[in-house]
Every structure is written in structure tokens, then in C-alpha cells.
Design a protein around this motif. Structure first.
Motif, PDB file in Angstrom:
ATOM      1  N   PHE A  70      -5.557  14.450   1.662  1.00  0.00           N
ATOM      2  CA  PHE A  70      -6.613  13.877   0.826  1.00  0.00           C
ATOM      3  C   PHE A  70      -7.509  12.950   1.635  1.00  0.00           C
ATOM      4  CE2 PHE A  70      -7.976  10.400  -2.071  1.00  0.00           C
ATOM      5  CZ  PHE A  70      -8.853  11.143  -2.842  1.00  0.00           C
ATOM      6  N   GLY A  71      -6.911  12.161   2.534  1.00  0.00           N
ATOM      7  CA  GLY A  71      -7.707  11.285   3.380  1.00  0.00           C
ATOM      8  C   GLY A  71      -8.655  12.055   4.280  1.00  0.00           C
ATOM      9  N   ALA A  72      -8.182  13.215   4.793  1.00  0.00           N
ATOM     10  CA  ALA A  72      -9.038  14.032   5.652  1.00  0.00           C
ATOM     11  C   ALA A  72     -10.217  14.604   4.870  1.00  0.00           C
ATOM     12  CB  ALA A  72      -8.214  15.164   6.266  1.00  0.00           C
ATOM     13  N   PHE A  73     -10.026  14.910   3.588  1.00  0.00           N
ATOM     14  CA  PHE A  73     -11.100  15.455   2.764  1.00  0.00           C
ATOM     15  C   PHE A  73     -12.037  14.361   2.233  1.00  0.00           C
ATOM     16  CE2 PHE A  73      -8.259  19.236   1.884  1.00  0.00           C
ATOM     17  CZ  PHE A  73      -9.055  20.113   2.595  1.00  0.00           C
ATOM     18  N   ARG A  74     -11.458  13.220   1.871  1.00  0.00           N
ATOM     19  CA  ARG A  74     -12.214  12.221   1.094  1.00  0.00           C
ATOM     20  C   ARG A  74     -12.827  11.119   1.953  1.00  0.00           C
ATOM     21  NH1 ARG A  74     -14.865   8.948  -0.405  1.00  0.00           N
ATOM     22  NH2 ARG A  74     -15.037   7.881  -2.408  1.00  0.00           N
ATOM     23  N   LYS A 126     -18.282  21.879  -4.947  1.00  0.00           N
ATOM     24  CA  LYS A 126     -17.137  21.176  -4.378  1.00  0.00           C
ATOM     25  C   LYS A 126     -16.684  21.857  -3.102  1.00  0.00           C
ATOM     26  CE  LYS A 126     -13.184  22.073  -6.109  1.00  0.00           C
ATOM     27  NZ  LYS A 126     -12.043  22.164  -7.037  1.00  0.00           N
ATOM     28  N   ARG A 127     -16.640  23.181  -3.100  1.00  0.00           N
ATOM     29  CA  ARG A 127     -16.173  23.896  -1.910  1.00  0.00           C
ATOM     30  C   ARG A 127     -17.136  23.677  -0.751  1.00  0.00           C
ATOM     31  NH1 ARG A 127     -14.677  28.302  -5.320  1.00  0.00           N
ATOM     32  NH2 ARG A 127     -16.338  29.615  -4.530  1.00  0.00           N
ATOM     33  N   ARG A 128     -18.445  23.621  -1.050  1.00  0.00           N
ATOM     34  CA  ARG A 128     -19.398  23.374   0.030  1.00  0.00           C
ATOM     35  C   ARG A 128     -19.234  21.963   0.583  1.00  0.00           C
ATOM     36  NH1 ARG A 128     -23.074  26.214  -3.377  1.00  0.00           N
ATOM     37  NH2 ARG A 128     -23.926  24.227  -4.116  1.00  0.00           N
ATOM     38  N   PHE A 261     -13.385  18.147 -14.506  1.00  0.00           N
ATOM     39  CA  PHE A 261     -13.216  16.804 -13.987  1.00  0.00           C
ATOM     40  C   PHE A 261     -13.952  16.655 -12.656  1.00  0.00           C
ATOM     41  CE2 PHE A 261      -9.391  17.595 -16.562  1.00  0.00           C
ATOM     42  CZ  PHE A 261      -9.537  16.567 -17.484  1.00  0.00           C
ATOM     43  N   HIS A 262     -14.007  15.423 -12.190  1.00  0.00           N
ATOM     44  CA  HIS A 262     -14.708  15.119 -10.951  1.00  0.00           C
ATOM     45  C   HIS A 262     -14.067  15.861  -9.786  1.00  0.00           C
ATOM     46  CE1 HIS A 262     -16.301  12.688  -7.609  1.00  0.00           C
ATOM     47  NE2 HIS A 262     -17.316  12.462  -8.428  1.00  0.00           N
ATOM     48  N   ASP A 263     -14.911  16.264  -8.818  1.00  0.00           N
ATOM     49  CA  ASP A 263     -14.417  17.035  -7.683  1.00  0.00           C
ATOM     50  C   ASP A 263     -13.336  16.285  -6.903  1.00  0.00           C
ATOM     51  OD1 ASP A 263     -16.122  19.009  -8.371  1.00  0.00           O
ATOM     52  OD2 ASP A 263     -17.666  18.508  -6.895  1.00  0.00           O
ATOM     53  N   GLU A 264     -13.531  14.991  -6.705  1.00  0.00           N
ATOM     54  CA  GLU A 264     -12.552  14.212  -5.954  1.00  0.00           C
ATOM     55  C   GLU A 264     -11.194  14.216  -6.665  1.00  0.00           C
ATOM     56  OE1 GLU A 264     -11.738   9.539  -4.915  1.00  0.00           O
ATOM     57  OE2 GLU A 264     -13.790  10.300  -4.707  1.00  0.00           O
ATOM     58  N   THR A 265     -11.222  14.158  -7.982  1.00  0.00           N
ATOM     59  CA  THR A 265      -9.980  14.184  -8.754  1.00  0.00           C
ATOM     60  C   THR A 265      -9.253  15.504  -8.552  1.00  0.00           C
ATOM     61  OG1 THR A 265     -10.957  12.718 -10.424  1.00  0.00           O
ATOM     62  CG2 THR A 265      -8.998  13.971 -11.066  1.00  0.00           C
ATOM     63  N   LYS A 266     -10.006  16.594  -8.547  1.00  0.00           N
ATOM     64  CA  LYS A 266      -9.381  17.902  -8.355  1.00  0.00           C
ATOM     65  C   LYS A 266      -8.810  18.055  -6.946  1.00  0.00           C
ATOM     66  CE  LYS A 266     -11.509  20.731 -11.881  1.00  0.00           C
ATOM     67  NZ  LYS A 266     -11.932  22.105 -12.191  1.00  0.00           N
ATOM     68  N   ILE A 267      -9.523  17.573  -5.963  1.00  0.00           N
ATOM     69  CA  ILE A 267      -9.025  17.654  -4.584  1.00  0.00           C
ATOM     70  C   ILE A 267      -7.740  16.857  -4.444  1.00  0.00           C
ATOM     71  CG2 ILE A 267      -9.530  17.039  -2.190  1.00  0.00           C
ATOM     72  CD1 ILE A 267     -12.467  17.561  -2.810  1.00  0.00           C
TER      73      ILE A 267
END
Length: 455
Positions: A70-74, A126-128, A261-267
Motif C-alpha cells: 500500500f505504501g508503494a502505491f499510495r 484508478k488503474r491508470r 468507494f474511493h480508489d485509495e480505499t479499494k487499493i
């Protein structure tokens, strides 16, 4: 989940903490594997200074990876770099340990993670956002490392340890024993913590390894499968509650993934489900449920899922809510109780270790004293299922106090009815006291519990 939900950035703070923890744990473990001469604590399979067991160590490392993902994505900047480094260090250490159960957990969990990610057709933006070059290139490098790494490790080290089936044979034998226990008590089980006590009755006997002058006796304390362990000790009822507990977390994650829901929540939920799926795989070949470190990491994963779910789906009902202070007060009382019990058990275990050391040194009076101090209502059996009175009986017997020794061995047999050594030693005491009939019965019991037992 209550504590995490107090602040909007509670998840981010928790993620940063786990990223740092995973990185440090991986660095220390890798150092002990590559440069063991720098460490004074010696563990099993080359693991030094951290957990002393490669299976436990690599499973704990894996449970930190959801937060690093999650840290690497967010995150951005230094924290994203540290998250990527944590992923690299953790997976490199897992490869070095050659723990096949964790390898399998990584592959299967990653397959589920990417399948769920690709199936989310309604969120292309979100994927982009997630698939930018600055994020995908390091993750592809990591994926290549995870894919090719096992082959490189097997090529540079003894591949026989990785391809060996001996550990699987041992597990299959333990699972057969456990299934026999489950068939006898399918609904309520044998009771919490009873597998190590009852299993010798079904064929889980100690095995000896090594040379004649230096033999090591291995007594398996768990079936190396959390699911079978729960079924055998808690029955189908307890197993159902356990699976319902884990299934509820998966349910929360799926609800968030399938909603708007928000993209960050889904990730975040995808990353946490990655950890839960891996835990389920590891539990099939090991026993992370019984280790505090693994339970803490799993609890943080589950609490994060619950917190995120209730923040995204707030309860709109007008029912009266329980004050948070009541919950904290109750938790504090339970914590004090557990701390008291844990302190008593720790003190008893210290005395038990001193008793064992005194027996090895031939200091029988000290061994008897330490054994008496070790035995309590919360600790009457050591971690390898030897009753504490058995040690005291050994000290009395070696000092020539046969009557006192027989009393202790009788207590040991009552604590652990399937402890072959207690029955054998009790038989020797009876024979010395002229009770040949009782001695014969004890020897027969010991022989039935351990087929290779020497009379």
C-alpha cells in the motif's frame, strides 16, 4: 480498529510503522543468514537473533508486505522509496530462508490480488493512476525477483533442502494422527491446548535423531496445520467460529471492492486481502495462530479492514452506542489479567529451565527445588510437554528418594496421561519398591505409547 479510526491519517501512520518494522526485521534476518559470525544468538536453519526459526521468521515478514504494498502505491517521495525497499528486502529474506509455504503464499496471494485488480472494470482511472511508470517498473522488478529468485537460490545452494519431501512426510503423519483425534471428538474437540497431550495416544510418538552418544528427541507439539489443530482441539463448532471470524474480514474487503468507494480505499483493501489470503495459505502448513508476532500483524490487518469499512459505510442507525471509555476499561482489565498470568508463567518457565540445567549438571537438590518453584496452577507442563513433576521425580530418583520420586511420577502421569517417560519411570520406582504388578502395568503403558521405547 477503534484506535485507528480516530484519525483520518491513522491508516497512513500505521502503514509507515509497519514498513519500518518489516524493513528492520528483513535487514537483521538477512544479516544473520549471510554473516552469522556477527551474531551471538544461534538459531535453527541459520536464523540468528530473530525468532530462531525460518518458518516463523518468513511468515512474520510476509505479514508486513500488505502495508509495504500500500505504501508503494499510495505514498510519494521518501516513504514510497522506503516502501519499495521494504518489499525488496522482505522478499529477498524470504527467498534466503527457502520457506516453501511462504513462497506458495506469495504466489497464490499475488494471483488473487492481480485477478481482483484486473476484474475491477469500472475504475479505469484508478488503474491508470496506479500503473504509472514510477510505480509499475519497481514492482515489475520485484515480481521478477520473486519469480526468478527461488531458482537462483536453488542454484547457488543445496537444492535438495528445497526439493526434499521429508517435512511433507512428517506433516502427513501428523495430519493422520490429528484426523484420528477429530473422528473421535468431532463436535467439541479434545479441548484448548490438548493436542500435544492427547496426540501420543494416536501415534504421535517422540522420535530420536543423531548419533548414539548425542541423540536429540523431537516431540511434535502441533499438527503443523492450524485448521486441523483447531478442529482437533475446539471441534467443528470452534472451527466454524474461527472461519467465520476470518471470513468476516474477507467479506468487509469484498464489500468495499464491489462498491463505489474511493480508489485509495479499494487499493488498501486489495493489499490487506493479499495479507489475509497469504495467512490462510501459511496456516495450512504451519501454526501462525499460536505465535504472538503473527497474531499482532494479523490483528493490525483485520483491524484496518474493519476501520476502513466502517469509515466508508458509517452506521446510520439511532441505536445507543457503547461509550468508548467502557470498551477501553474492559480491555485494560483483561490486559492486566493476561499480564499477571503471563508473568507467572514466565517466572515458572525460568525455574523450569534452571531445573533442567541442574539435572544435566547432576545437582539433584537444586533441581528438586527449582521444579517445585516452577510448578503452579498456570504452569504444570513445559513447552515440550514434559510435566514439571517429572523433573522433580527425576531429581528425587537420582538422589535415592524412591518414594518421593514415585509420588512425583504419579502426579506427572495425572497431568499428562500419555507421557511415556513418566509411566516408564514410575514403573522403575514400583519395581524398586517391590510392587512388580504395578511396575509391569506401567511398562506396558509406556511401551504402548512409544513403540520404540526401550525397557
Amino acid at each position: 480498529s477503534i484506535i485507528i479510526g480516530f484519525k483520518e491519517d491513522g491508516i497512513h501512520a500505521l502503514t509507515k510503522g509497519l514498513v519500518v518494522s518489516g524493513t528492520l526485521l528483513a535487514i537483521v534476518g538477512t544479516g544473520s543468514l549471510l554473516w552469522p559470525h556477527l551474531f551471538t544468538l544461534h538459531g535453527k536453519s541459520g536464523i540468528e537473533a530473530v525468532m530462531a526459526n525460518k518458518n516463523l521468521y518468513s511468515a512474520a515478514l510476509f505479514l508486513t508486505t500488505p502495508f509495504a504494498l500500500f505504501g508503494a502505491f499510495r505514498f510519494a517521495g521518501a516513504w514510497r522509496i522506503l516502501s519499495l525497499l521494504s518489499l525488496l528486502f522482505v522478499h529477498f529474506a524470504v527467498l534466503l530462508t527457502k520457506t516453501r509455504a511462504v513462497w506458495l503464499a506469495v504466489f497464490l496471494s499475488a494471483a488473487v490480488l492481480f485477478s481482483a485488480f484486473l476484474c475491477d472494470k469500472g475504475h479505469r482511472e484508478k488503474r491508470r493512476a496506479v500503473s504509472g511508470p514510477s510505480r509499475t517498473i519497481p514492482l515489475l522488478v520485484l515480481l521478477a525477483l520473486v519469480t526468478v529468485g527461488p531458482c537462483l537460490v536453488m542454484g547457488k545452494t543445496d537444492a535438495s533442502s528445497v526439493l526434499s519431501t521429508e517435512s511433507l512426510k512428517i506433516r502427513f503423519a501428523l495430519w493422520d494422527v490429528t484426523m484420528a483425534m477429530i473422528r473421535d471428538r468431532p463436535f467439541l474437540g479434545a479441548g484448548p491446548g490438548q493436542w500435544k497431550i492427547v496426540s501420543p495416544r494416536y501415534g504421535n510418538t517422540p522420535t530420536e535423531h543423531g548419533e548414539a552418544e548425542r541423540k536429540t528427541v523431537i516431540c511434535y507439539q502441533r499438527p503443523h496445520n492450524d485448521y486441523l489443530g483447531i478442529l482437533s482441539e475446539y471441534g467443528s463448532l470452534g472451527f466454524g467460529f474461527y472461519m467465520l471470524f476470518l471470513g468476516s474480514a474477507v467479506f468487509y474487503g469484498i464489500r468495499i471492492l464491489s462498491g463505489a468507494f474511493h480508489d485509495e480505499t479499494k487499493i488498501f483493501c486489495l493489499c490487506m486481502l493479499y495479507g489475509v489470503m497469504g495467512y490462510l495459505v501459511i496456516s495450512f502448513f504451519s501454526f501462525p495462530r499460536e505465535r504472538i508476532c503473527h497474531n499482532v500483524f494479523l490483528a493490525l490487518i483485520l483491524a484496518s479492514l474493519v476501520s476502513v469499512y466502517h469509515r466508508a459505510c458509517p452506521n446510520q442507525s439511532k441505536r445507543r452506542q457503547i461509550p468508548v471509555t467502557w470498551i477501553h476499561g474492559t480491555m485494560l482489565l483483561v490486559l492486566v489479567l493476561f499480564m499477571g498470568t503471563g508473568t507467572m508463567r514466565m517466572r515458572s518457565e525460568v525455574h523450569a529451565k534452571k531445573a533442567v540445567a541442574a539435572i544435566k549438571a547432576g545437582k539433584w537438590d537444586q533441581a528438586a527445588t527449582e521444579s517445585s518453584l516452577a510448578c503452579s496452577m498456570v504452569y504444570n507442563m513445559d513447552p515440550v510437554s514434559n510435566p514439571i513433576p517429572w523433573y522433580r521425580g527425576m531429581a528425587h530418583f537420582s538422589s535415592g528418594r524412591i518414594n518421593e520420586a514415585s509420588i512425583d511420577f504419579e502426579k506427572a502421569c495425572s497431568i499428562h496421561p500419555w507421557h511415556a517417560y513418566s509411566h516408564n519411570n514410575l514403573g522403575v520406582c514400583y519395581a524398586r519398591m517391590g510392587m512388580l504388578g504395578k511396575a509391569e502395568a506401567c511398562f506396558k503403558t509406556a511401551g504402548s505409547l512409544s513403540g520404540g521405547f526401550e525397557q
